[in-house]
Enzyme design. Structure first.
Site, PDB file in Angstrom:
ATOM      1  N   LYS A  67      46.251  42.562  31.122  1.00  0.00           N
ATOM      2  CA  LYS A  67      47.450  41.835  30.788  1.00  0.00           C
ATOM      3  C   LYS A  67      47.971  42.583  29.456  1.00  0.00           C
ATOM      4  O   LYS A  67      49.498  42.392  28.819  1.00  0.00           O
ATOM      5  CB  LYS A  67      45.747  41.212  29.420  1.00  0.00           C
ATOM      6  CG  LYS A  67      45.516  40.037  30.187  1.00  0.00           C
ATOM      7  CD  LYS A  67      45.249  38.935  29.274  1.00  0.00           C
ATOM      8  CE  LYS A  67      44.285  38.034  30.751  1.00  0.00           C
ATOM      9  NZ  LYS A  67      43.465  37.084  29.386  1.00  0.00           N
ATOM     10  N   ASP A 103      46.677  31.884  26.526  1.00  0.00           N
ATOM     11  CA  ASP A 103      44.810  32.124  26.122  1.00  0.00           C
ATOM     12  C   ASP A 103      45.393  31.499  24.857  1.00  0.00           C
ATOM     13  O   ASP A 103      44.211  30.608  24.576  1.00  0.00           O
ATOM     14  CB  ASP A 103      44.841  33.169  26.152  1.00  0.00           C
ATOM     15  CG  ASP A 103      44.440  34.168  27.382  1.00  0.00           C
ATOM     16  OD1 ASP A 103      44.280  32.959  28.063  1.00  0.00           O
ATOM     17  OD2 ASP A 103      44.557  35.236  27.438  1.00  0.00           O
TER      18      ASP A 103
END
Ligand code: ATR
Length: 263
Positions: A67, A103
């Site tokens: 990420k 997210d």
């Protein structure tokens, strides 16, 4: 063909291909779009991503441990991704790679009510914790962060906000979120985390980002105490839905995605 994929290492356990394939079929896009899992090691990540637009990919999800690398290689970052310091969604548009983070918003959408003004305890200080802390602060929650290695939670709070806590009083929080890996390998959350199985309260919301086939020990105890529970699959579904909407510009079929993700 518009190809999509999730990139991870490992990635075999991911529910994203089943979830997104079901969603694409439900939207009538099953012929034009596809979604696959691609396992790629960290040292091969950047080259793999840069090859994707030329192979017909329109975008990708990015999961552990890529990420931050996804953020680093992008030409354009959303403000959310930049502030959190991680991207879970890439969009290949013309000659550019765009990085986004769904997210944080996915986490907020998984909650049963608004966290504004609530006291929130976040367990953990890794990438997942950063998105949760960022989202809750933006919504005006009062954020406290506990981590096994306190230096990491201190660092996170210095960067994003919120304050660290060494010995949280479990009953005083409106929201408790486990972002640690505890439970993933069958560890006892009540041995590893500063929580007691019988100290949850009615009216609390308890979130466990760990997901598997069964409710986790943490969520079973919270549920038995009358707390509202949210599991990692719901968060997976909500972040995935936002990614899918970014790529296809169509509203995501949440129920279909939920059913497919739960298997
Ligand atoms: P992610 O990006 O998924 O959040 P990570 O950066 O590896 O993953 O972070 C994992 C988190 O789980 C960390 O907060 C870690 O605590 P440390 O910073 O002390 O390592 C936490 N964690 C993992 N195993 C744990 C355990 N047995 N007990 C308590 N915390 C644990």
């Amino acid at each position: 063909m518009n190809r999509l994929a999730v990139l991870g290492y490992p990635v075999g356990h991911s529910r994203s291909p089943a979830m997104h394939s079901a969603a694409l079929a439900e939207l009538g896009l099953g012929e034009e779009w596809s979604y696959e899992a691609i396992e790629v090691a960290p040292d091969a990540f950047e080259a793999r991503v840069r090859a994707m637009p030329g192979e017909g990919f329109a975008g990708a999800n990015v999961t552990v441990p890529h990420k931050s690398a996804a953020l680093a290689l992008a030409d354009e970052l959303s403000e959310t991704a930049r502030e959190i310091g991680a991207a879970n969604t890439l969009v290949f548009a013309e000659a550019e790679i765009r990085a986004e983070n769904t997210d944080a918003e996915g986490f907020l959408r998984s909650l049963p009510g608004s966290p504004t003004g609530r006291r929130a305890l976040i367990l953990g200080a890794g990438g997942a914790a950063r998105a949760v802390v960022w989202a809750l602060l933006r919504e005006g929650a009062e954020v406290e962060v506990w981590n096994r290695t306190e230096l990491r939670s201190q660092h996170l709070c210095e960067e994003l906000g919120g304050r660290t806590v060494g010995a949280p009083e479990q009953g005083t929080y409106g929201l408790i979120v486990n972002t640690t890996a505890v439970g993933l390998g069958g560890e006892d959350p009540f041995a590893e985390l500063p929580l007691e199985a019988d100290a949850f309260a009615t009216g609390q919301t308890v979130v466990d980002m760990v997901y598997g086939g069964e409710p986790t020990a943490l969520l079973r105890a919270a549920d038995a105490a009358g707390a509202t529970t949210v599991d990692g699959i719901e968060i997976l579904v909500q972040q995935g839905a936002l990614s899918l909407e970014t790529w296809t510009t169509r509203p995501a079929p949440l129920d279909t995605m939920r059913a497919a993700a739960r298997g």
